[in-house]
Each structure stands twice: as structure tokens, then as C-alpha cells.
Design a protein around this motif. Structure first.
Motif, mmCIF file in Angstrom:
data_model
loop_
_atom_site.group_PDB
_atom_site.id
_atom_site.type_symbol
_atom_site.label_atom_id
_atom_site.label_comp_id
_atom_site.label_asym_id
_atom_site.label_seq_id
_atom_site.Cartn_x
_atom_site.Cartn_y
_atom_site.Cartn_z
ATOM 1 N N GLU A 139 0.765 -1.205 -0.095
ATOM 2 C CA GLU A 139 -0.066 0.093 0.079
ATOM 3 C C GLU A 139 0.780 1.320 -0.144
ATOM 4 O OE1 GLU A 139 -0.050 -1.509 4.313
ATOM 5 O OE2 GLU A 139 -0.030 -2.629 2.182
ATOM 6 N N SER A 140 2.154 1.231 0.308
ATOM 7 C CA SER A 140 2.911 2.362 0.188
ATOM 8 C C SER A 140 3.310 2.844 -1.275
ATOM 9 C CB SER A 140 4.392 1.978 0.976
ATOM 10 O OG SER A 140 5.152 1.183 0.100
ATOM 11 N N PHE A 141 3.145 1.965 -2.136
ATOM 12 C CA PHE A 141 3.540 2.066 -3.820
ATOM 13 C C PHE A 141 5.076 2.525 -3.757
ATOM 14 C CE2 PHE A 141 -0.921 1.923 -3.729
ATOM 15 C CZ PHE A 141 -1.402 1.056 -4.640
ATOM 16 N N ALA A 142 5.806 2.336 -2.793
ATOM 17 C CA ALA A 142 7.190 2.955 -2.656
ATOM 18 C C ALA A 142 8.278 1.830 -2.263
ATOM 19 C CB ALA A 142 7.429 4.022 -1.634
ATOM 20 N N ASN A 143 8.459 0.895 -3.171
ATOM 21 C CA ASN A 143 9.195 -0.380 -2.804
ATOM 22 C C ASN A 143 10.516 -0.274 -3.632
ATOM 23 O OD1 ASN A 143 5.872 -1.317 -3.441
ATOM 24 N ND2 ASN A 143 6.968 -1.342 -1.320
ATOM 25 N N SER A 144 10.551 -1.233 -4.668
ATOM 26 C CA SER A 144 11.753 -1.210 -5.332
ATOM 27 C C SER A 144 11.617 -0.258 -6.554
ATOM 28 C CB SER A 144 12.086 -2.793 -6.047
ATOM 29 O OG SER A 144 12.282 -3.614 -5.247
ATOM 30 N N GLN A 145 12.429 0.642 -6.965
ATOM 31 C CA GLN A 145 11.836 2.170 -7.774
ATOM 32 C C GLN A 145 13.106 2.077 -8.856
ATOM 33 O OE1 GLN A 145 11.227 4.439 -4.460
ATOM 34 N NE2 GLN A 145 8.966 4.828 -5.047
ATOM 35 N N TRP A 146 12.532 2.426 -10.094
ATOM 36 C CA TRP A 146 13.532 2.851 -11.293
ATOM 37 C C TRP A 146 13.213 4.267 -11.599
ATOM 38 C CZ3 TRP A 146 11.825 -1.873 -9.746
ATOM 39 C CH2 TRP A 146 12.541 -3.205 -10.077
ATOM 40 N N LEU A 147 14.036 5.298 -11.676
ATOM 41 C CA LEU A 147 13.694 6.533 -12.331
ATOM 42 C C LEU A 147 14.175 6.153 -13.886
ATOM 43 C CD1 LEU A 147 13.462 9.563 -12.038
ATOM 44 C CD2 LEU A 147 15.908 9.644 -11.937
ATOM 45 N N GLN A 148 12.895 6.242 -14.476
ATOM 46 C CA GLN A 148 12.880 5.750 -16.033
ATOM 47 C C GLN A 148 12.815 6.923 -16.951
ATOM 48 O OE1 GLN A 148 10.299 2.472 -16.334
ATOM 49 N NE2 GLN A 148 12.036 1.066 -16.026
ATOM 50 N N SER A 149 12.223 8.128 -16.704
ATOM 51 C CA SER A 149 11.807 9.114 -17.308
ATOM 52 C C SER A 149 11.854 10.367 -16.813
ATOM 53 C CB SER A 149 10.368 8.829 -17.984
ATOM 54 O OG SER A 149 9.931 9.827 -19.082
ATOM 55 N N VAL A 150 12.266 11.567 -17.440
ATOM 56 C CA VAL A 150 12.482 12.705 -16.618
ATOM 57 C C VAL A 150 12.304 13.711 -17.877
ATOM 58 C CG1 VAL A 150 14.161 12.121 -15.080
ATOM 59 C CG2 VAL A 150 14.978 12.861 -17.443
ATOM 60 N N HIS A 151 12.076 14.861 -17.323
ATOM 61 C CA HIS A 151 11.922 16.201 -18.082
ATOM 62 C C HIS A 151 12.319 17.271 -17.282
ATOM 63 C CE1 HIS A 151 10.103 18.421 -21.637
ATOM 64 N NE2 HIS A 151 10.014 19.364 -20.577
ATOM 65 N N SER A 152 13.670 17.995 -17.970
ATOM 66 C CA SER A 152 14.139 19.375 -17.275
ATOM 67 C C SER A 152 13.499 20.501 -17.959
ATOM 68 C CB SER A 152 15.745 18.958 -17.860
ATOM 69 O OG SER A 152 16.284 20.371 -17.476
ATOM 70 N N PHE A 153 13.355 21.383 -17.026
ATOM 71 C CA PHE A 153 12.940 22.936 -17.542
ATOM 72 C C PHE A 153 14.012 23.675 -17.683
ATOM 73 C CE2 PHE A 153 9.139 20.527 -15.760
ATOM 74 C CZ PHE A 153 8.108 20.999 -16.714
ATOM 75 N N GLY A 154 15.101 23.208 -17.601
ATOM 76 C CA GLY A 154 16.369 24.355 -17.719
ATOM 77 C C GLY A 154 16.641 25.034 -16.877
ATOM 78 N N ASN A 155 15.955 25.357 -15.748
ATOM 79 C CA ASN A 155 16.089 26.082 -14.529
ATOM 80 C C ASN A 155 16.658 25.379 -13.307
ATOM 81 O OD1 ASN A 155 13.733 24.979 -13.836
ATOM 82 N ND2 ASN A 155 12.617 26.568 -13.741
ATOM 83 N N GLY A 156 17.046 24.038 -13.559
ATOM 84 C CA GLY A 156 17.392 23.181 -12.313
ATOM 85 C C GLY A 156 16.154 22.228 -11.780
ATOM 86 N N THR A 157 15.079 22.481 -12.259
ATOM 87 C CA THR A 157 14.023 21.622 -11.784
ATOM 88 C C THR A 157 13.753 20.621 -12.893
ATOM 89 O OG1 THR A 157 12.919 23.503 -10.458
ATOM 90 C CG2 THR A 157 11.503 21.361 -11.258
ATOM 91 N N ILE A 158 13.861 19.308 -12.435
ATOM 92 C CA ILE A 158 13.528 18.278 -13.348
ATOM 93 C C ILE A 158 12.533 17.307 -12.717
ATOM 94 C CG2 ILE A 158 14.548 16.305 -14.656
ATOM 95 C CD1 ILE A 158 17.141 17.602 -14.315
ATOM 96 N N HIS A 159 11.479 16.953 -13.443
ATOM 97 C CA HIS A 159 10.657 16.125 -12.751
ATOM 98 C C HIS A 159 10.757 14.570 -13.534
ATOM 99 C CE1 HIS A 159 7.879 18.942 -10.831
ATOM 100 N NE2 HIS A 159 8.071 19.577 -11.726
ATOM 101 N N GLY A 160 10.737 13.654 -12.767
ATOM 102 C CA GLY A 160 10.885 12.237 -12.966
ATOM 103 C C GLY A 160 9.644 11.304 -12.789
ATOM 104 N N ILE A 161 9.664 10.467 -13.719
ATOM 105 C CA ILE A 161 8.613 9.304 -13.382
ATOM 106 C C ILE A 161 9.158 8.156 -13.050
ATOM 107 C CG2 ILE A 161 6.476 8.522 -14.281
ATOM 108 C CD1 ILE A 161 6.196 10.738 -16.424
ATOM 109 N N VAL A 162 8.579 7.421 -12.265
ATOM 110 C CA VAL A 162 9.344 6.189 -11.392
ATOM 111 C C VAL A 162 8.381 4.995 -11.316
ATOM 112 C CG1 VAL A 162 10.276 5.395 -9.294
ATOM 113 C CG2 VAL A 162 10.493 8.051 -9.794
ATOM 114 N N HIS A 163 9.114 3.982 -12.177
ATOM 115 C CA HIS A 163 8.482 2.933 -12.248
ATOM 116 C C HIS A 163 8.848 2.039 -10.628
ATOM 117 C CE1 HIS A 163 7.488 -1.351 -12.897
ATOM 118 N NE2 HIS A 163 8.617 -1.736 -12.982
ATOM 119 N N ASN A 164 7.457 1.487 -10.072
ATOM 120 C CA ASN A 164 7.875 0.901 -8.742
ATOM 121 C C ASN A 164 7.199 -0.547 -9.024
ATOM 122 O OD1 ASN A 164 7.930 1.036 -5.810
ATOM 123 N ND2 ASN A 164 6.017 0.349 -5.978
#
Length: 468
Positions: A139-164
Motif C-alpha cells: 500500500e506504500s507504492f514505494a518499494n523497488s523503484q526505477w527512475l525511468q523518464s525525466v523532463h528538465s525545464f532548464g532552470n534546475g527543476t527536473i521532474h521524473g517518473i518512477v517505475h515501482n
């Protein structure tokens, strides 16, 4: 035909058959019919067994060869005992540091390769950019995790989508899997997959979940984990590309548990930092919303955590394609996008610097064996391209890649990255390596835990556009 009948008659007589003319004629007629049917069956079987047509629009550059990017068997490159290559190659450019980061996510700490460009990145073990949470509850959905996709906005902020992945087979002592079932986890038992959000505020040096679990959750099937049952949930993630509408579009592979069909689900979001803003494709629009199945109180869509009888969602007809004439999908159920070649790992890219008449987008997809599939789209707006790809796909033979395998290891996770992608002219800064040109584009593969690349290019003539 007359000539066939004469030939058969001669054959019969040479074999010593002495039949009356009428009887001989009937025999020949029967034999001709049998041979005709056999020919049809053989032709049909041949057509079914033939591979998809190879289109020579993508090829390896002349005199190019495979070069190793990351050597899984070099002790100096083993930052963790489970270090390796377990996802598609992902890259981002940190403009503040003038550095390129490249990684192929694993569930342990992700130690990126770093360099001035893709051509000179080297493995470093000084710091890990992302680490699994390793919570031991589904129920935590935070177990073994893979950072697989990211998007950078060029200002230091980068959002990532994580496979769990929740691995019930690792939690036998807590009652999530029987010992006997745990022994066959590689056959697909005792596991639940999902997708979450992460963020970096330092240009990709470090990522963390965007909120405390489970509030980072984006995609989850509407059923809870059930002891000893087959794997299900949302898996491999594609790169995100932005449409003319300003929204971000991506694909996620799903191993379906009824009524969710398996395949590749399309999604979009206007706000990468908001886990609740993601919407899935329903076959004609983006109406699918996801929720946490452990927050539901009526039990109508929930299974049981630890092996009691489970309640599966009510089924009915589920649309596996575009479904405009189908009944509405149940809540939390997406309609997979149909690709004739199949595949679970989708890698779309924007094509930059090509003349008029060329496609605007391409997409690589894995394929069993030593080939890679590739699709094109002529749509100028990626919001339209996501459901408009050429079909059937072209095929690229992975010349010589099989010799790089160790044992029975598969060749997986194909993608293309362009060394010049962050520097395209016209102000089109591409810190996410989402664009490819035709002079420095490399195909990346994971082979036996190592990463290889090779220079590829398109032919001088564009592929034919689809009929209007």
C-alpha cells in the motif's frame, strides 16, 4: 490447368498406373484439387510466418561499430553489487555544470555516467542520483523503484517518473507470498507494479519522491495486491514529449489484471509536478483517472492483501483498441494503443533538421530476437502523433549485437540519443535529448547488463507517408 493435368498423367503412367481414361481423369482432378488446397495452405502459413517487412530507412552508418558505454563486468564500474542496466538509456543536460548525465535505471542506487557530452560520459560512484524507498508494504507504492523518464525545464527543476515494484516474494516472512510461490517469482508471481513521481531541484544531481508515500502515486490498477497471484500493474515508461497544446504526453506499459487489458497505455498531463493531474487515454479522449485502491472503502474493486478470497472488478467488454463504439471503460482502466508489432518499451523522439516531406516523429520499440522496430509520424503536433504512427513498422537488424551477449541474455531497451541534441540551432534547447538529427544519432542497447551504442542514420530518401 491443362499443362498440369498432362504432367500428372505422364507421371502416373511412368509409375506404371494403368487406369481407364475416365478413372484416370477423376484421379487427376482430385489430385489437382488436393495440390491446390495444399498450395493455399502453404501460402497462408508462409504469410503468417513471415517477419514484418524490413524498410531500409534506418541503418547503421558505414564503417560504424558497437562501442561499449558501460561495462557491467568491470569492477571499477560496479558502484553497487546490483549495479547494471535495467531500463532504457536516459539522459539529461545540466547547463549550470555543463555536464551530461546518462543512466540506465536499476532498483538500487542510480550512479549516472557523467561527461561533457554523450560521447565521453564515464561511470562515477561518488554520488547516487536516486535511491529506492524499499518500503515492505504494497500500500506504500514505494518499494523497488526505477527512475525511468525525466523532463528538465532548464532552470534546475527536473521532474521524473518512477517505475515501482512491490516484490511479495521478498516479503515471505510478512505473509505476502508462500515459500513455494516465491521460488518461481521469475515466472511472474507475487508482484504488483505502479508508477510514482519524483523531482530534482539541483539539475539532476539528486531526485526524491514528490510527496510522502503513497501521495506520490500516479498510476495503479484498481485492485489491491493478492498473495501468490501473478504480477500485474504499470511497468516501463517512455520519454515525455510536449504537444502544441502545452501538455506532456507519454506511454506506460501495463500488465493487465481484468478488466484492464495488457498493452501500452497513453497518458498526458498539464502539470508534471501534480500526481493527480495525469489522465489516461480511453480510446477517443483522455478521461481515465487513477486512484489508490487502498483508499477505497466499499470493497467493490479491491482484492485481499494476504491471500484471502479476492473480489475482482466486474468485467464486461473491454476495449483493446480505440473503442469509440464500445461501452465506457470502468474507472481506472485505460485503452492500450494498438501497435501491430507489439513490444513493451516505447521510445519516441522528435526528428530535427530534416527537409520538408520527412516525418516529424519516430518511435523505437523492442522486438524479440535481434531486431528493433521503428515507427514514424508525419503529424506536426505531437498531441496528434501519439495515436498516428505508420503501420507496419520498419525493422532494423542489429548487425553483430548477438556476439556481445553472454549466455542466453536478451538484447533489450533500444533507444536513440543524439550527441548534438542539447545544441540544436534556432533556440530549440533540448536538455532532455528528446530530439534526433541525422549526423550524430546513436542507437543504445542493453546487452547482458552492459550498455552499447552504435551510430545510425536515415537514408537519403524519406519513407513514404501514409495514404490520406
Amino acid at each position: 490447368s491443362l499443362s498440369l493435368s498432362v504432367s500428372l498423367l505422364s507421371l502416373a503412367r511412368s509409375a506404371g498406373l494403368c487406369l481407364p481414361a475416365a478413372t484416370m481423369g477423376e484421379a487427376i482432378g482430385t489430385l489437382v484439387s488436393v495440390l491446390a488446397v495444399a498450395a493455399l495452405v502453404t501460402t497462408a502459413a508462409h504469410a503468417i510466418q513471415q517477419p514484418l517487412q524490413v524498410k531500409p530507412f534506418l541503418a547503421f552508418a558505414e564503417n560504424s561499430s558497437w562501442e561499449i558505454v558501460y561495462d557491467h563486468f568491470d569492477p571499477a564500474q560496479q558502484c553497487d553489487f546490483r549495479d547494471g542496466s535495467d531500463s532504457m538509456a536516459t539522459a539529461l543536460f545540466n547547463r549550470a555544470l555543463n555536464k551530461t548525465f546518462l543512466w540506465t535505471a536499476v532498483e538500487t542506487g542510480i550512479y549516472p555516467l557523467v561527461g561533457l557530452s554523450l560521447g565521453d560520459v564515464r561511470k562515477q560512484c561518488a554520488w547516487s542520483m536516486f535511491n529506492s524507498t524499499y518500503n515492505n508494504t504494497p500500500e506504500s507504492f514505494a518499494n523497488s523503484q526505477w527512475l525511468q523518464s525525466v523532463h528538465s525545464f532548464g532552470n534546475g527543476t527536473i521532474h521524473g517518473i518512477v517505475h515501482n515494484e512491490f516484490h511479495g516474494f521478498d516479503e515471505v516472512e510478512y505473509g505476502y507470498c508462500d515459500n513455494a510461490t516465491a521460488q518461481k517469482y521469475r515466472s511472474g508471481y507475487c508482484g504488483m507494479w505502479s508508477t510514482g513521481l519524483a523531482v530534482s531541484h539541483d539539475g539532476g544531481l539528486s531526485f526524491s519522491l514528490i510527496a510522502e508515500p503513497p501521495n506520490h502515486l500516479v498510476f495503479a490498477e484498481p485492485s489491491r495486491y493478492v498473495k501468490n497471484k501473478p504480477y500485474f500493474g504499470y511497468g516501463a515508461l517512455s520519454m515525455l514529449l510536449q504537444g502544441d497544446d502545452g501538455l506532456f504526453y507519454g506511454y506506460v506499459n501495463v500488465i493487465g489484471q481484468p478488466p484492464q487489458p495488457s498493452g501500452n497505455c497513453l497518458y498526458r498531463t498539464p502539470t508534471l509536478g501534480d500526481a493527480k493531474s495525469f489522465r489516461g487515454f480511453d480510446g477517443s479522449g483522455f478521461s481515465v483517472t487513477w486512484s489508490n485502491p487502498y483508499n477505497q472503502t466499499d470493497g467493490s474493486r479491491d482484492g485481499s492483501d494476504r491471500g484471502n478470497s479476492s473480489t475482482t472488478p466486474d468485467g464486461g467488454s473491454v476495449n483493446h483498441g480505440h473503442g469509440r463504439d464500445q461501452a465506457p471503460l470502468p474507472p481506472g482502466i485505460c485503452a492500450p494503443v494498438q501497435l501491430s508489432g507489439g513490444g513493451a518499451h516505447l521510445s519516441p523522439r522528435r526528428m530535427a533538421g530534416f527537409p520538408a516531406g520527412w516525418p516529424r516523429y519516430m518511435m523505437l520499440v523492442d522486438r524479440s530476437g535481434d531486431q528493433v522496430q521503428y515507427y514514424f509520424s508525419w503529424e506536426q503536433d505531437y498531441a496528434r502523433a501519439v495515436t498516428n504512427w505508420t503501420d507496419p513498422p520498419g525493422l532494423l537488424d542489429l548487425d553483430g549485437a548477438d556476439r556481445l551477449r553472454i549466455g542466453e541474455a536478451r538484447i533489450v531497451y533500444p533507444t536513440v540519443l543524439d550527441d548534438q541534441s542539447p545544441y540544436f540551432a534556432g533556440g530549440d534547447a533540448d536538455d532532455n535529448f528528446a530530439s534526433v538529427g541525422n549526423t550524430s544519432m546513436h542507437l543504445y542497447l542493453s546487452i547482458s547488463g552492459s550498455v552499447y551504442r552504435r551510430l545510425v542514420h536515415f537514408s537519403t530518401e524519406p519513407p513514404p507517408p501514409p495514404p490520406p
